[in-house]
Scaffold this motif. Structure first.
Motif, PDB file in Angstrom:
ATOM      1  N   MET A 160       0.704  -1.190   0.075  1.00 47.16           N
ATOM      2  CA  MET A 160       0.191  -0.358   0.163  1.00 47.16           C
ATOM      3  C   MET A 160       1.180   1.098   0.045  1.00 47.16           C
ATOM      4  N   ASN A 161       0.921   2.676  -0.853  1.00 50.03           N
ATOM      5  CA  ASN A 161       1.370   3.702  -0.983  1.00 50.03           C
ATOM      6  C   ASN A 161       0.625   4.311  -0.269  1.00 50.03           C
ATOM      7  N   ILE A 162       0.594   5.572  -0.051  1.00 41.44           N
ATOM      8  CA  ILE A 162       0.361   6.867   0.600  1.00 41.44           C
ATOM      9  C   ILE A 162       1.587   8.232   0.375  1.00 41.44           C
ATOM     10  N   ASP A 163       0.648   8.672   0.017  1.00 37.87           N
ATOM     11  CA  ASP A 163       1.591  10.071  -0.901  1.00 37.87           C
ATOM     12  C   ASP A 163       1.348  11.177  -0.222  1.00 37.87           C
ATOM     13  N   LEU A 164       1.916  11.672   0.419  1.00 39.59           N
ATOM     14  CA  LEU A 164       1.749  13.051   1.076  1.00 39.59           C
ATOM     15  C   LEU A 164       2.466  14.140   0.856  1.00 39.59           C
ATOM     16  N   THR A 165       1.965  15.007   0.544  1.00 37.16           N
ATOM     17  CA  THR A 165       1.980  16.341   0.502  1.00 37.16           C
ATOM     18  C   THR A 165       2.492  17.729   0.724  1.00 37.16           C
ATOM     19  N   ASP A 166       3.105  18.459   1.319  1.00 34.45           N
ATOM     20  CA  ASP A 166       3.212  19.602   2.724  1.00 34.45           C
ATOM     21  C   ASP A 166       3.138  18.865   3.633  1.00 34.45           C
ATOM     22  N   THR A 167       3.491  17.921   4.306  1.00 36.20           N
ATOM     23  CA  THR A 167       3.021  17.000   5.347  1.00 36.20           C
ATOM     24  C   THR A 167       3.707  17.350   6.702  1.00 36.20           C
ATOM     25  N   THR A 168       3.675  16.658   7.882  1.00 35.51           N
ATOM     26  CA  THR A 168       4.197  17.193   9.210  1.00 35.51           C
ATOM     27  C   THR A 168       4.831  15.695   9.528  1.00 35.51           C
ATOM     28  N   SER A 169       5.455  14.840  10.314  1.00 31.57           N
ATOM     29  CA  SER A 169       5.859  13.872  10.880  1.00 31.57           C
ATOM     30  C   SER A 169       4.786  13.229  11.366  1.00 31.57           C
ATOM     31  N   SER A 170       4.339  14.068  12.179  1.00 35.98           N
ATOM     32  CA  SER A 170       2.513  13.344  12.728  1.00 35.98           C
ATOM     33  C   SER A 170       2.181  13.156  11.802  1.00 35.98           C
ATOM     34  N   ILE A 209       3.168  11.782   9.169  1.00 39.81           N
ATOM     35  CA  ILE A 209       3.609  10.617   8.586  1.00 39.81           C
ATOM     36  C   ILE A 209       3.580   9.270   9.447  1.00 39.81           C
ATOM     37  N   ASN A 210       3.444   9.551  10.710  1.00 44.15           N
ATOM     38  CA  ASN A 210       2.957   8.159  11.836  1.00 44.15           C
ATOM     39  C   ASN A 210       1.743   7.903  11.226  1.00 44.15           C
ATOM     40  N   GLY A 211       0.606   9.379  11.485  1.00 40.32           N
ATOM     41  CA  GLY A 211      -0.881   8.568  11.595  1.00 40.32           C
ATOM     42  C   GLY A 211      -0.868   8.086   9.459  1.00 40.32           C
ATOM     43  N   ALA A 212      -0.385   8.177   8.818  1.00 43.28           N
ATOM     44  CA  ALA A 212      -0.771   7.254   7.912  1.00 43.28           C
ATOM     45  C   ALA A 212       0.653   5.837   7.698  1.00 43.28           C
ATOM     46  N   LEU A 213       0.926   5.749   8.596  1.00 46.42           N
ATOM     47  CA  LEU A 213       2.095   4.248   8.707  1.00 46.42           C
ATOM     48  C   LEU A 213       0.894   3.276   9.830  1.00 46.42           C
ATOM     49  N   ILE A 214       0.323   3.728  10.707  1.00 49.27           N
ATOM     50  CA  ILE A 214      -1.135   3.016  11.153  1.00 49.27           C
ATOM     51  C   ILE A 214      -2.354   2.937  10.141  1.00 49.27           C
ATOM     52  N   ALA A 239       6.369  13.031   1.854  1.00 49.69           N
ATOM     53  CA  ALA A 239       6.602  11.571   1.956  1.00 49.69           C
ATOM     54  C   ALA A 239       5.787  11.435   0.828  1.00 49.69           C
ATOM     55  N   GLU A 240       5.812  10.172   1.540  1.00 48.02           N
ATOM     56  CA  GLU A 240       5.817   8.807   0.349  1.00 48.02           C
ATOM     57  C   GLU A 240       5.572   7.661   1.165  1.00 48.02           C
ATOM     58  N   VAL A 241       4.418   6.724   2.409  1.00 57.34           N
ATOM     59  CA  VAL A 241       4.559   5.565   2.428  1.00 57.34           C
ATOM     60  C   VAL A 241       4.004   4.121   2.231  1.00 57.34           C
ATOM     61  N   ARG A 242       5.361   3.466   2.383  1.00 58.13           N
ATOM     62  CA  ARG A 242       4.913   2.063   1.058  1.00 58.13           C
ATOM     63  C   ARG A 242       4.854   1.215   1.954  1.00 58.13           C
ATOM     64  N   VAL A 243       3.772   0.534   2.458  1.00 52.54           N
ATOM     65  CA  VAL A 243       3.450  -0.867   3.365  1.00 52.54           C
ATOM     66  C   VAL A 243       3.118  -2.021   3.075  1.00 52.54           C
ATOM     67  N   GLY A 244       3.843  -3.361   2.800  1.00 49.17           N
ATOM     68  CA  GLY A 244       3.684  -4.510   1.988  1.00 49.17           C
ATOM     69  C   GLY A 244       3.835  -4.480   0.501  1.00 49.17           C
ATOM     70  N   GLY A 245       2.888  -5.830  -0.091  1.00 51.71           N
ATOM     71  CA  GLY A 245       4.061  -5.543  -1.077  1.00 51.71           C
ATOM     72  C   GLY A 245       5.381  -5.766  -1.692  1.00 51.71           C
ATOM     73  N   GLU A 246       5.540  -4.526  -2.523  1.00 57.87           N
ATOM     74  CA  GLU A 246       7.905  -4.927  -2.586  1.00 57.87           C
ATOM     75  C   GLU A 246       8.253  -4.871  -1.539  1.00 57.87           C
ATOM     76  N   VAL A 247       8.098  -4.254  -0.406  1.00 54.06           N
ATOM     77  CA  VAL A 247       8.537  -3.257   0.918  1.00 54.06           C
ATOM     78  C   VAL A 247       9.013  -5.136   1.711  1.00 54.06           C
ATOM     79  N   GLY A 248       7.821  -6.155   1.488  1.00 50.03           N
ATOM     80  CA  GLY A 248       8.071  -6.805   2.193  1.00 50.03           C
ATOM     81  C   GLY A 248       7.433  -7.117   3.769  1.00 50.03           C
ATOM     82  N   ASN A 249       7.830  -7.453   4.589  1.00 53.88           N
ATOM     83  CA  ASN A 249       7.829  -7.420   6.030  1.00 53.88           C
ATOM     84  C   ASN A 249       7.893  -6.345   6.624  1.00 53.88           C
TER      85      ASN A 249
END
Length: 344
Positions: free
Chosen positions: A1-11, A13-18, A82-92
């Motif tokens: 799963m990929n999530i693109d964030l523009t003009d974002t913050t670390s907070s 990004i953490n929310g997108a990871l969850i 930021a671009e958040v990638r979880v699962g898929g090619e990223v693996g574990n």
């Protein structure tokens, strides 16, 4: 799963990871955070190598891409994409690409700190353009392990001198990691042939930091003079250890298969292929404690290696055999071995 964030913050990004972890629908166990500090042109290869290594060491990969801008307007504008990638090619694991624009490029520490895994080690890797003192760099202060690569610098041999002067526990270099198979084979050969070593010769490409480090390691461990020979390569091509019974020779002319010749024993073929960056990073992530052997070797001093005058003369004419100018002599620590002993 990929999530693109523009003009974002670390907070955010953490929310997108969850959210991404919930969408994947599986528990993800990660053992460390790997921070890659690079630029737009080199981030693809570095991330590919780190992703391969994460199959052995599930981790959160944070790719810090600094884009300070060229024009005054770009440099004065601070923005985090930021671009958040979880699962898929990223693996574990998890991957977050952080693009720091404008003034924010100088404040990577503040962006990365909230994204580190809690209660887990941190490793920082500079594939290119490492800071002069990794341990004093702000991102380097976050890490238990700091990885550089002298081979990626304009003057690799001089870079070893800098690494020696600023070494701190936790520092390492991929030029040293590339030597693991060579050191293992040589140590095994010396265990089989209990003989006093009187001198040694290490041959390899000009300006190759791994060749220099291997020669330093042999000189420091065995306490014998080591001659540095220059060859067309690739990489390290041969190591010759002189004994009373003859010469122990480990010869690898093609960069893949080596021949080990020990006096009184039949010659043997040894696989010594040149390893990919992913294998090197995976090896470094297996141990996060200080590498005292690397510290002793790099501090021993490149200027202690002798180079035949004939090679220097021929190099000045051909441009292929000249040895790199030695760096400023680093302070040596510890005493050399008084007698020859097997390498460990």
């Amino acid at each position: 799963m990929n999530i693109d964030l523009t003009d974002t913050t670390s907070s955010q990004i953490n929310g997108a990871l969850i959210r991404a972890r919930r969408a994947v629908g599986s528990a993800i166990g990660m053992v460390l955070t790997l921070v890659i500090v690079t630029d737009e042109g080199n981030h693809y290869d570095a991330l590919k190598a780190a992703s391969e290594a994460s199959k052995e060491h599930p981790c959160r990969i944070l790719v810090v891409i600094k884009r300070p801008g060229r024009s005054p307007r770009e440099r004065s504008t601070a923005r985090l994409d930021a671009e958040v990638r979880v699962g898929g090619e990223v693996g574990n694991g998890e991957t977050v690409l952080l693009r720091l624009h404008g003034e924010l490029a100088a404040h990577a520490y503040s962006v990365v700190l909230p994204l580190l895994l809690p209660d887990a080690p941190t490793v920082v890797w500079w594939p290119e353009d490492a800071p002069g003192d990794p341990a004093e760099d702000l991102l380097g202060t976050l890490a238990q392990r700091r990885i550089t690569d002298a081979a990626a610098t304009e003057d690799p041999v001089a870079a070893l001198g800098v690494r020696a002067e600023v070494y701190a526990p936790g520092d390492t270099d991929l030029a040293w990691t590339r030597l693991t198979p060579w050191r293992s084979v040589l140590a095994a050969a010396l265990d089989q042939k209990q003989a006093k070593i009187s001198s040694a010769r290490v041959e390899g490409e000009e300006y190759n930091p791994s060749t220099e480090l291997l020669a330093l390691w042999i000189a420091e461990r065995l306490g014998v003079p080591v001659e540095r020979g220059v060859t067309p390569g690739p990489g390290i091509t041969a190591v010759k250890l002189a004994t009373e019974d003859g010469t122990i020779c480990l010869d690898r002319p093609d960069g893949a298969l080596a021949t080990l010749a020990v006096p009184g024993q039949p010659d043997r073929h040894v696989a010594l292929h040149r390893r990919a960056t992913a294998e090197l990073i995976a090896e470094e992530l297996r141990r996060l404690d200080p590498d005292d052997t690397y510290a002793q070797a790099v501090r021993f001093g490149v200027d202690k290696l002798s180079r035949p005058a004939s090679e220097a003369a021929s190099a000045s004419g051909s441009g292929e055999g000249a040895s790199a100018p030695p760096p400023k002599k680093p302070a040596a620590t510890g005493k050399k071995a008084a007698a020859a002993k097997p390498a460990s």
